[in-house]
Write a protein that holds these residues in place. Sequence first.
Motif, short mmCIF file in Angstrom:
data_model
loop_
_atom_site.label_atom_id
_atom_site.label_comp_id
_atom_site.label_asym_id
_atom_site.label_seq_id
_atom_site.Cartn_x
_atom_site.Cartn_y
_atom_site.Cartn_z
N ILE A 105 -0.19 18.62 -14.30
CA ILE A 105 -1.13 19.62 -14.02
C ILE A 105 -2.30 19.51 -12.99
O ILE A 105 -2.71 18.46 -13.13
N VAL A 106 -1.89 20.30 -12.04
CA VAL A 106 -2.68 20.07 -10.71
C VAL A 106 -3.65 21.20 -10.68
O VAL A 106 -3.28 22.25 -10.65
N VAL A 107 -4.96 20.79 -10.23
CA VAL A 107 -5.76 21.72 -9.99
C VAL A 107 -6.69 21.57 -8.75
O VAL A 107 -6.79 20.30 -8.52
N GLU A 108 -7.04 22.49 -7.95
CA GLU A 108 -7.58 22.32 -6.71
C GLU A 108 -9.16 21.94 -7.00
O GLU A 108 -9.80 22.42 -7.86
N LYS A 109 -9.87 21.39 -5.96
CA LYS A 109 -11.21 20.93 -6.12
C LYS A 109 -12.28 21.88 -5.50
O LYS A 109 -13.29 21.74 -5.26
N LEU A 110 -11.41 22.98 -4.80
CA LEU A 110 -12.40 23.96 -4.20
C LEU A 110 -11.93 25.32 -4.65
O LEU A 110 -10.64 25.63 -4.87
N LYS A 145 3.84 16.81 -1.07
CA LYS A 145 3.26 16.04 -0.41
C LYS A 145 2.59 15.03 -0.93
O LYS A 145 2.68 13.65 -0.57
N ALA A 146 1.73 15.53 -1.81
CA ALA A 146 1.06 14.48 -2.64
C ALA A 146 1.89 13.49 -3.49
O ALA A 146 1.47 12.38 -3.70
N VAL A 147 3.08 14.02 -4.06
CA VAL A 147 3.79 12.98 -4.85
C VAL A 147 4.45 11.93 -3.87
O VAL A 147 4.40 10.88 -4.16
N ILE A 148 4.79 12.33 -2.45
CA ILE A 148 5.00 11.26 -1.65
C ILE A 148 4.06 10.35 -1.05
O ILE A 148 4.00 9.19 -1.25
N ASN A 149 2.83 11.23 -0.84
CA ASN A 149 1.73 10.29 -0.42
C ASN A 149 1.12 9.26 -1.47
O ASN A 149 0.56 8.37 -1.02
N TYR A 150 0.92 9.80 -2.64
CA TYR A 150 0.21 9.17 -3.72
C TYR A 150 1.09 8.29 -4.53
O TYR A 150 0.88 7.95 -5.82
N HIS A 151 2.56 8.31 -4.41
CA HIS A 151 3.70 7.73 -5.08
C HIS A 151 3.73 8.32 -6.73
O HIS A 151 3.81 7.48 -7.64
N TYR A 152 3.52 9.58 -6.92
CA TYR A 152 3.41 9.98 -8.33
C TYR A 152 4.78 9.87 -8.94
O TYR A 152 5.05 9.89 -10.23
N ASP A 199 -0.16 14.90 -17.32
CA ASP A 199 -1.09 14.30 -16.45
C ASP A 199 -1.93 15.27 -15.62
O ASP A 199 -1.27 16.03 -14.96
N LEU A 200 -3.08 15.06 -15.79
CA LEU A 200 -3.96 16.07 -14.88
C LEU A 200 -4.65 15.36 -13.51
O LEU A 200 -4.85 14.46 -13.51
N LYS A 201 -4.12 16.23 -12.54
CA LYS A 201 -4.39 15.81 -11.11
C LYS A 201 -5.44 16.73 -10.52
O LYS A 201 -5.01 17.97 -10.82
N SER A 202 -6.48 16.19 -9.82
CA SER A 202 -7.27 16.90 -8.91
C SER A 202 -6.42 16.89 -7.58
O SER A 202 -6.03 16.06 -7.17
N ALA A 203 -6.25 17.94 -6.53
CA ALA A 203 -5.98 17.88 -5.32
C ALA A 203 -6.73 18.89 -4.37
O ALA A 203 -7.47 19.89 -4.83
#
Length: 198
Positions: free
Chosen positions: A133-138, A101-108, A87-91
């Motif tokens: 697979i997590v990629v930053e937006k900046l 933190k994102a797993v907790i905040n977004y219930h991944y 699963d591809l995620k932007s962060a």
Amino acid sequence: WRFEQRAAGKTTINAKPGKFWDPSDWDMIHYMRDSVMAHDVAPILLQGKVEQSLFWIDKKRGFHQGTGKLCKGRIDAYNEDHNLICDLKSAADASYAGFQKAVINYHYDIQDAFYYDGWAAAHGTPAQAFVFIVVEKLPPWGVGCYSLERNWQEEGRKVYQHLLTRFKDCMEQNIWPCYPTEVRSLIMPAYAKIHKMS
């Protein structure tokens, strides 16, 4: 013009020219793609079938009695060579701690367990693992690859199974609870006491 293009079925992308730290959506997408493809592991994980739809019936599993409800999911990629769901995620932050933190905040964790179980139900055999697979937006467009520990997946499984059971009960009783019906006293939070004075 934008509304005319959308009405014609075309996709428009927001452009913000002249800002280094705030690229246009078009540029951001390409920088993120380039960063993922330059990563040592991510492009290998993403090889295989993309945009795979899953459909299955929720059945008894362990203590979960099953609901008989039709479930569906759509995974970003399935790597046949390694039997991996990806699963591809932007962060904003793709670091180890940032994605925790994102797993907790977004219930991944719920997504992980739901898709993992859905794949096994739809295909008759489980995947080896579910990888984010997590990629930053900046800039610097950092990339991190993560799989959740089994105990985290088990917690996500408990939650999605509880939610499916609750959904089944709501459907059968046609009662959809939301918020408590009584009048409650609303307490002012500490941040509401801070006001800007001009």
